[in-house]
Design an enzyme around this catalytic site. Structure first.
Site, PDB file in Angstrom:
ATOM      1  N   HIS A  72      46.706 -34.833  50.934  1.00  0.00           N
ATOM      2  CA  HIS A  72      46.616 -33.449  50.505  1.00  0.00           C
ATOM      3  C   HIS A  72      45.318 -32.837  51.016  1.00  0.00           C
ATOM      4  O   HIS A  72      44.360 -33.547  51.329  1.00  0.00           O
ATOM      5  CB  HIS A  72      46.682 -33.365  48.983  1.00  0.00           C
ATOM      6  CG  HIS A  72      48.044 -33.686  48.442  1.00  0.00           C
ATOM      7  ND1 HIS A  72      48.353 -33.561  47.114  1.00  0.00           N
ATOM      8  CD2 HIS A  72      49.173 -34.119  49.061  1.00  0.00           C
ATOM      9  CE1 HIS A  72      49.620 -33.899  46.934  1.00  0.00           C
ATOM     10  NE2 HIS A  72      50.137 -34.244  48.101  1.00  0.00           N
ATOM     11  N   GLU A  74      42.954 -31.242  49.493  1.00  0.00           N
ATOM     12  CA  GLU A  74      41.789 -31.564  48.658  1.00  0.00           C
ATOM     13  C   GLU A  74      41.267 -32.961  48.971  1.00  0.00           C
ATOM     14  O   GLU A  74      40.059 -33.176  49.070  1.00  0.00           O
ATOM     15  CB  GLU A  74      42.137 -31.515  47.158  1.00  0.00           C
ATOM     16  CG  GLU A  74      42.790 -30.243  46.692  1.00  0.00           C
ATOM     17  CD  GLU A  74      44.310 -30.300  46.698  1.00  0.00           C
ATOM     18  OE1 GLU A  74      44.909 -29.966  45.665  1.00  0.00           O
ATOM     19  OE2 GLU A  74      44.892 -30.671  47.744  1.00  0.00           O
ATOM     20  N   CYS A 100      47.464 -31.281  42.452  1.00  0.00           N
ATOM     21  CA  CYS A 100      48.321 -32.258  41.777  1.00  0.00           C
ATOM     22  C   CYS A 100      47.439 -33.180  40.927  1.00  0.00           C
ATOM     23  O   CYS A 100      46.207 -33.112  40.987  1.00  0.00           O
ATOM     24  CB  CYS A 100      49.114 -33.067  42.809  1.00  0.00           C
ATOM     25  SG  CYS A 100      48.109 -34.252  43.742  1.00  0.00           S
ATOM     26  N   CYS A 103      44.997 -35.435  43.089  1.00  0.00           N
ATOM     27  CA  CYS A 103      43.848 -34.685  43.603  1.00  0.00           C
ATOM     28  C   CYS A 103      42.915 -34.272  42.466  1.00  0.00           C
ATOM     29  O   CYS A 103      41.696 -34.239  42.647  1.00  0.00           O
ATOM     30  CB  CYS A 103      44.305 -33.484  44.411  1.00  0.00           C
ATOM     31  SG  CYS A 103      45.031 -33.956  46.008  1.00  0.00           S
TER      32      CYS A 103
END
Length: 144
Positions: A72, A74, A100, A103
């Site tokens: 992801h 992040e 999410c 993260c």
């Protein structure tokens, strides 16, 4: 709204627009997400969703399902700053989408104190965990 809050809101919107532009670097076809890590008004890291370094730049399988090893935005921004001489302690992360749960754990552990995002996500567990940890959350709809 106070002048200071108005200036912060304008700055937040600017960084979110920059994160959206950064998301355009993603090779993912289903969804492109960008993230910027900012500390003391300086961008200290950036990231977008994609495969790990050295892998093919194809994020989805033949059924258009995201491959399990795609990182992801992040996670890419946080691991990038971890490999540098910068520290994310006390930083703000600007993300084009709500984080999410995985993260959110990285955000908490990396000392990030503020999360600004511009798209809600159907699953709220990441935001719930960040609230529980005392991380400031700020949703800004750039379409307003």
């Amino acid at each position: 709204m106070s002048d200071k809050k108005e200036k912060q809101l304008e700055l937040d919107k600017r960084y979110l627009r920059m994160a959206a532009i950064w998301a355009e670097n993603s090779y993912c076809s289903r969804r492109k997400v960008g993230a910027l890590l900012v500390k003391d008004k300086m961008i200290i890291s950036d990231g977008y969703n994609g495969t790990p370094a050295g892998f093919e730049n194809i994020c989805e399988d033949h059924n258009n399902v995201t491959k399990p090893y795609v990182l992801h935005a992040e996670a890419n921004a946080i691991t990038k700053v971890a490999a540098s001489s910068n520290s994310s302690k006390g930083a703000t992360i600007y993300i084009t989408s709500a984080p999410c749960i995985e993260c959110a754990k990285l955000i908490i552990q990396s000392g990030i104190i503020r999360v600004v995002y511009s798209e809600q996500y159907r699953v709220e567990d990441g935001c719930d965990l960040l609230r529980r940890a005392g991380v400031e959350l700020c949703f800004i709809d750039l379409n307003e």
